[in-house]
Design a protein around this motif. Structure first.
Motif, mmCIF file in Angstrom:
data_model
loop_
_atom_site.group_PDB
_atom_site.id
_atom_site.type_symbol
_atom_site.label_atom_id
_atom_site.label_comp_id
_atom_site.label_asym_id
_atom_site.label_seq_id
_atom_site.Cartn_x
_atom_site.Cartn_y
_atom_site.Cartn_z
ATOM 1 N N VAL A 146 -70.265 -83.198 -55.871
ATOM 2 C CA VAL A 146 -71.014 -83.073 -57.117
ATOM 3 C C VAL A 146 -71.453 -84.459 -57.602
ATOM 4 O O VAL A 146 -70.630 -85.369 -57.685
ATOM 5 C CB VAL A 146 -70.123 -82.385 -58.190
ATOM 6 N N ASP A 147 -72.757 -84.594 -57.887
ATOM 7 C CA ASP A 147 -73.223 -85.782 -58.597
ATOM 8 C C ASP A 147 -72.922 -85.534 -60.068
ATOM 9 O O ASP A 147 -73.580 -84.723 -60.717
ATOM 10 C CB ASP A 147 -74.726 -85.990 -58.370
ATOM 11 N N ASP A 148 -71.917 -86.238 -60.574
ATOM 12 C CA ASP A 148 -71.429 -85.926 -61.916
ATOM 13 C C ASP A 148 -71.798 -87.007 -62.930
ATOM 14 O O ASP A 148 -71.083 -87.211 -63.924
ATOM 15 C CB ASP A 148 -69.911 -85.723 -61.873
ATOM 16 N N SER A 149 -72.930 -87.644 -62.696
ATOM 17 C CA SER A 149 -73.320 -88.792 -63.529
ATOM 18 C C SER A 149 -73.343 -88.491 -65.027
ATOM 19 O O SER A 149 -72.974 -89.329 -65.836
ATOM 20 C CB SER A 149 -74.715 -89.273 -63.114
ATOM 21 N N HIS A 150 -73.822 -87.286 -65.393
ATOM 22 C CA HIS A 150 -73.964 -86.971 -66.820
ATOM 23 C C HIS A 150 -72.732 -86.271 -67.398
ATOM 24 O O HIS A 150 -72.720 -85.930 -68.577
ATOM 25 C CB HIS A 150 -75.209 -86.105 -67.053
ATOM 26 N N ALA A 151 -71.733 -86.025 -66.574
ATOM 27 C CA ALA A 151 -70.575 -85.258 -67.038
ATOM 28 C C ALA A 151 -69.314 -86.100 -67.161
ATOM 29 O O ALA A 151 -68.448 -85.806 -67.995
ATOM 30 C CB ALA A 151 -70.312 -84.101 -66.074
ATOM 31 N N GLY A 189 -69.671 -90.327 -59.468
ATOM 32 C CA GLY A 189 -69.974 -90.488 -60.891
ATOM 33 C C GLY A 189 -70.677 -91.807 -61.142
ATOM 34 O O GLY A 189 -70.992 -92.554 -60.207
ATOM 35 N N THR A 190 -70.950 -92.071 -62.409
ATOM 36 C CA THR A 190 -71.536 -93.370 -62.753
ATOM 37 C C THR A 190 -70.839 -93.932 -63.987
ATOM 38 O O THR A 190 -70.344 -93.173 -64.836
ATOM 39 C CB THR A 190 -73.054 -93.253 -63.012
ATOM 40 N N LEU A 191 -70.806 -95.248 -64.047
ATOM 41 C CA LEU A 191 -70.292 -95.924 -65.239
ATOM 42 C C LEU A 191 -71.454 -96.416 -66.104
ATOM 43 O O LEU A 191 -71.250 -97.079 -67.118
ATOM 44 C CB LEU A 191 -69.377 -97.085 -64.827
ATOM 45 N N SER A 192 -72.682 -96.064 -65.678
ATOM 46 C CA SER A 192 -73.898 -96.551 -66.358
ATOM 47 C C SER A 192 -74.331 -95.665 -67.519
ATOM 48 O O SER A 192 -75.332 -95.957 -68.170
ATOM 49 C CB SER A 192 -75.059 -96.612 -65.366
ATOM 50 N N LYS A 193 -73.634 -94.567 -67.752
ATOM 51 C CA LYS A 193 -74.074 -93.658 -68.812
ATOM 52 C C LYS A 193 -72.992 -93.593 -69.903
ATOM 53 O O LYS A 193 -72.912 -94.495 -70.711
ATOM 54 C CB LYS A 193 -74.420 -92.298 -68.204
ATOM 55 N N ALA A 194 -72.134 -92.563 -69.906
ATOM 56 C CA ALA A 194 -71.181 -92.411 -71.007
ATOM 57 C C ALA A 194 -70.272 -93.638 -71.178
ATOM 58 O O ALA A 194 -69.859 -93.957 -72.289
ATOM 59 C CB ALA A 194 -70.326 -91.171 -70.791
#
Ligand SMILES: Cc1ncc(COP(=O)(O)O)c(C=O)c1O
Length: 367
Positions: free
Chosen positions: A184-189, A215-220
Motif C-alpha cells: 500500500v502506498d500510504d502517503s496520505h494515511a 509511506g512518506t514523511l513529507s506530508k503529515a
C-alpha cells in the motif's frame, strides 16, 4: 490540480501569507501544519548547523539514524528504510519483494509513483477497477496460473478524493492464493488514520506478515522523504534487491531532522490526531448540510463535486477573494481525480472552528 497560488510568504500554517496576503489555507498535505511548526523548523536549523546539508557520501548522520529509530517505534516494526522521496518508496518496496510474487494487480487509479514503481520490477501488471474488490477477484481468477503468487497494490488513501481502499476485502480476495502480498502506498494515511496513526492497514485491521506500506514523511509529519517500515527480513531484501539506498543520496540532514521531530511530535501528541478527526468531522458534517455528498471518514481530504449547475472554478475564485484558499481539481486532473471537476479541501488539526465555519458559510452562498 490548480490553486492559482503563486508564492508562500510565511511558513506553512492554517493561516498564512500567500502572494503577500494573509489567507485561510485549506490546501496540500501538511495535515498538522508541521512544515511550519517552530519545533520542526528549529530541529532542521540545528541539524544544518551541526552536520551541514548532508554526508556527501554514503555516511550516516545522527538525524538519519534518528528518523529510522523513531519510524520503527511509531510503526512498531523492527526497523525502517528512509529514502529521499516518498515517490521512490513504491519502487523500493516492490523491487525489494520482487522474488516473492509473479504478477501485480493494481487499482487503476493508483498514484503515478505506484505505476512507476511496479513498472520498474518488469513483472506483468493487471489493473483492476478503482476500489473494486469484485473486479480484483475476477482479474485474479482470469490471470493467475496454479502456484503463481499475486501482489496487490493500491494507494491506502487516495490523494484527491480521500477515498480509503477496501483493504479488508482485498485481503479476503487474496486468501485462496498462498504467499499473496499486499503493498500500500500510504502517503496520505500515515500519521493520520488508524487508532495509533499507523495508516490504512491499521485502520482496516489488516496488519500482518504479508502486508506492507510505503509511506512518506513529507506530508503529515512535516518533513521530507519516503519511509518503509518493516521487519529485519524486509530490510535484508531491500539491501539485496534494491539499488536506491546505495545509489541515491540520503535526504538532506535538515529534512531528516525535521522528519525526526515530526515523528516525535505526532508520537507524543495523539491529541493532535483527535483534534484533526474532530475538524474533519465538522467539515464533512457541514458540507453534508449544504447538500454535498461526502461520506463519514477520518480522512482530512474532503472533495466537493457532483453539484449540477455549479462552476467550481468560479467558486474557488470567489473563496479566494474572501481570503480562503482551496484547490480546484480539473476532471481527471490527477491520478485519482474523478471525471468531473472538484474542489479539494484539506483539513488541518490547526484550523480553528471559526475558519471551518467561515469556509462553510461562504460555500453555502456559492454552491
Ligand atoms: C499517493 C502518493 N504517493 C506518493 C507521493 C509522493 O510522496 P513524496 O512527496 O514524499 O515524494 C504522493 C505525493 O503527493 C502521493 O500523493
Amino acid at each position: 490540480m490548480t490553486t492559482d497560488i503563486k508564492q508562500m510568504g510565511s511558513p506553512l500554517a492554517a493561516r498564512m501569507i500567500i502572494n503577500k496576503r494573509e489567507v485561510d489555507y485549506f490546501c496540500g498535505t501538511s495535515y498538522y501544519a508541521l512544515h511550519g511548526d517552530p519545533r520542526v523548523i528549529a530541529a532542521a536549523c540545528k541539524a544544518l548547523h551541526e552536520y551541514g546539508t548532508g554526508p556527501g557520501t554514503l555516511m550516516d548522520s545522527p538525524p538519519l539514524v534518528e528518523v529510522v529509530a523513531r519510524a520503527a517505534s511509531f510503526f512498531e516494526t523492527e526497523s525502517a528504510q528512509y529514502i529521499v522521496s516518498g515517490y521512490l518508496g513504491d519502487m523500493l518496496l516492490t523491487q525489494a519483494l520482487s522474488n516473492d510474487y509473479d504478477m501485480v494487480f493494481v487499482d487503476d487509479s493508483s498514484h503515478y509513483s505506484v505505476f512507476d514503481g511496479i513498472r520498474s520490477t518488469g513483472k506483468r501488471i493487471i489493473p483492476f477497477s478503482h476500489l473494486d474488490p469484485e473486479d480484483l477477484i475476477q482479474k485474479l481468477r482470469e490471470n493467475l496460473k496454479p502456484k503463481q503468487i499475486p501482489l496487490v497494490m493500491s494507494d491506502g488513501v487516495f490523494p484527491m478524493t480521500g477515498a480509503i481502499a477496501p483493504l479488508r476485502e482485498y485481503v479476503k480476495a487474496l486468501a485462496p492464493y498462498e504467499g499473496a502480498l499486499l503493498c500500500v502506498d500510504d502517503s496520505h494515511a500515515v500519521g493520520v488514520i488508524g487508532e495509533k496513526g499507523q495508516g490504512t492497514l491499521e485502520y482496516c485491521g489488516v496488519q500482518g506478515d504479508n502486508c506492507y506500506i510505503a509511506g512518506t514523511l513529507s506530508k503529515a509529519f512535516g518533513g521530507l522523504g519516503g519511509i518503509i517500515p518493516g521487519n529485519n527480513e524486509l530490510m535484508e531484501k531491500i539491501s539485496h534487491n534494491v539499488r536506491i539506498p546505495a545509489g541515491a543520496s540520503p535526504p538532506c540532514t535538515g529534512a531528516a531532522a525535521a522528519s525526526a521531530m515530526g515523528l516525535k511530535i505526532v508520537s507524543e501528541h495523539p491529541e493532535m490526531r483527535m483534534q484533526l478527526w474532530d475538524n474533519v468531522a465538522s467539515m464533512r458534517k457541514g458540507l453534508r448540510q449544504l447538500g454535498v455528498d461526502v461520506p463519514d471518514s477520518p480522512v482530512p481530504i474532503v472533495p466537493v463535486t457532483g453539484l449540477s449547475g455549479v462552476n467550481l472554478k468560479q467558486v474557488q475564485h470567489s473563496l479566494e477573494e474572501k481570503g480562503i484558499v482551496v484547490a480546484h481539481v480539473p476532471p481527471r486532473g490527477y491520478s485519482d481525480a474523478p471525471d468531473k471537476e472538484s474542489l479539494r479541501i484539506a483539513v488541518f488539526s490547526t484550523h480553528t472552528r471559526e475558519q471551518i465555519d467561515k469556509l462553510l458559510a461562504s460555500l453555502a452562498k456559492l454552491l
